[in-house]
Design a protein around this motif. Sequence first.
Motif, PDB file in Angstrom:
ATOM      1  N   PHE A  18       0.920  -1.229   0.192  1.00 33.44           N
ATOM      2  CA  PHE A  18       0.155   0.242  -0.052  1.00 33.44           C
ATOM      3  C   PHE A  18       0.785   1.275   0.118  1.00 33.44           C
ATOM      4  O   PHE A  18       1.889   1.091   0.252  1.00 33.44           O
ATOM      5  CB  PHE A  18      -0.931   0.205   1.061  1.00 33.44           C
ATOM      6  CG  PHE A  18      -0.281   0.243   2.510  1.00 33.44           C
ATOM      7  CD1 PHE A  18       0.166   1.207   3.284  1.00 33.44           C
ATOM      8  CD2 PHE A  18       0.082  -0.976   3.248  1.00 33.44           C
ATOM      9  CE1 PHE A  18       0.679   1.441   4.421  1.00 33.44           C
ATOM     10  CE2 PHE A  18       0.722  -1.028   4.460  1.00 33.44           C
ATOM     11  CZ  PHE A  18       0.738   0.530   5.057  1.00 33.44           C
ATOM     12  N   THR A  20       0.879   5.575   1.136  1.00 31.07           N
ATOM     13  CA  THR A  20       0.006   6.675   1.831  1.00 31.07           C
ATOM     14  C   THR A  20       0.299   7.886   1.528  1.00 31.07           C
ATOM     15  O   THR A  20       1.264   8.219   0.752  1.00 31.07           O
ATOM     16  CB  THR A  20       0.653   6.507   3.333  1.00 31.07           C
ATOM     17  OG1 THR A  20       1.989   6.841   3.513  1.00 31.07           O
ATOM     18  CG2 THR A  20       0.335   4.925   3.812  1.00 31.07           C
ATOM     19  N   GLY A  24      -4.786  10.652  -0.704  1.00 35.05           N
ATOM     20  CA  GLY A  24      -5.048   9.163  -0.925  1.00 35.05           C
ATOM     21  C   GLY A  24      -5.250   8.526   0.237  1.00 35.05           C
ATOM     22  O   GLY A  24      -5.905   7.171   0.327  1.00 35.05           O
ATOM     23  N   THR A  27      -3.831   3.691   0.275  1.00 37.13           N
ATOM     24  CA  THR A  27      -4.063   3.155  -0.999  1.00 37.13           C
ATOM     25  C   THR A  27      -3.671   1.822  -1.342  1.00 37.13           C
ATOM     26  O   THR A  27      -2.327   1.601  -1.307  1.00 37.13           O
ATOM     27  CB  THR A  27      -3.753   4.097  -2.092  1.00 37.13           C
ATOM     28  OG1 THR A  27      -4.482   5.185  -1.662  1.00 37.13           O
ATOM     29  CG2 THR A  27      -4.412   3.698  -3.380  1.00 37.13           C
ATOM     30  N   VAL A  29      -2.085  -1.340  -3.217  1.00 38.78           N
ATOM     31  CA  VAL A  29      -1.383  -1.520  -4.400  1.00 38.78           C
ATOM     32  C   VAL A  29      -1.372  -2.960  -4.837  1.00 38.78           C
ATOM     33  O   VAL A  29      -1.126  -3.764  -4.208  1.00 38.78           O
ATOM     34  CB  VAL A  29       0.088  -0.984  -4.324  1.00 38.78           C
ATOM     35  CG1 VAL A  29       0.767  -1.522  -5.772  1.00 38.78           C
ATOM     36  CG2 VAL A  29       0.295   0.395  -3.872  1.00 38.78           C
ATOM     37  N   PRO A  42      -6.680  -6.130  -2.089  1.00 42.15           N
ATOM     38  CA  PRO A  42      -6.165  -5.385  -0.880  1.00 42.15           C
ATOM     39  C   PRO A  42      -5.890  -6.575   0.145  1.00 42.15           C
ATOM     40  O   PRO A  42      -6.917  -7.453   0.402  1.00 42.15           O
ATOM     41  CB  PRO A  42      -7.020  -4.396  -0.311  1.00 42.15           C
ATOM     42  CG  PRO A  42      -7.742  -4.127  -1.703  1.00 42.15           C
ATOM     43  CD  PRO A  42      -7.791  -5.442  -2.472  1.00 42.15           C
ATOM     44  N   THR A  46      -3.300  -4.274   4.978  1.00 40.00           N
ATOM     45  CA  THR A  46      -3.808  -3.000   4.437  1.00 40.00           C
ATOM     46  C   THR A  46      -5.142  -2.709   4.812  1.00 40.00           C
ATOM     47  O   THR A  46      -5.501  -1.513   5.069  1.00 40.00           O
ATOM     48  CB  THR A  46      -3.717  -3.305   2.833  1.00 40.00           C
ATOM     49  OG1 THR A  46      -2.362  -3.528   2.359  1.00 40.00           O
ATOM     50  CG2 THR A  46      -4.028  -1.860   2.087  1.00 40.00           C
ATOM     51  N   GLU A  47      -6.038  -3.803   4.673  1.00 40.90           N
ATOM     52  CA  GLU A  47      -7.495  -3.364   5.121  1.00 40.90           C
ATOM     53  C   GLU A  47      -7.647  -2.747   6.676  1.00 40.90           C
ATOM     54  O   GLU A  47      -8.252  -2.055   6.913  1.00 40.90           O
ATOM     55  CB  GLU A  47      -8.279  -4.844   4.980  1.00 40.90           C
ATOM     56  CG  GLU A  47      -8.464  -4.842   3.454  1.00 40.90           C
ATOM     57  CD  GLU A  47      -9.317  -6.160   3.259  1.00 40.90           C
ATOM     58  OE1 GLU A  47      -9.370  -7.056   4.140  1.00 40.90           O
ATOM     59  OE2 GLU A  47      -9.802  -6.167   2.004  1.00 40.90           O
ATOM     60  N   ALA A  50      -6.028   0.537   6.810  1.00 36.50           N
ATOM     61  CA  ALA A  50      -7.237   1.689   6.247  1.00 36.50           C
ATOM     62  C   ALA A  50      -8.421   1.900   7.087  1.00 36.50           C
ATOM     63  O   ALA A  50      -8.848   2.933   7.324  1.00 36.50           O
ATOM     64  CB  ALA A  50      -7.718   1.111   4.978  1.00 36.50           C
TER      65      ALA A  50
END
Length: 59
Positions: A18, A20, A24, A27, A29, A42, A46-47, A50
């Motif tokens: 991800f 940052t 954004g 985000t 990747v 994702p 990452t989840e 976020a």
Amino acid sequence: MHQKDFTLAEVYGAYEAFVTGTLGGITPVTRIDGRVIGSGKPGPVTERIASLYAAYLQG
């Protein structure tokens, strides 16, 4: 988790990625240079990041 410099070959072999930024946020990747990163979706880290970031922004 830790922060370090990495090679492009290491990126291609990553389980997830991800980026940052101010606009954004977090985000995911899923592709780099047309190559799929991890599962192409994702990942759980990452989840989670976020989700924590979104909760922080909501106060």
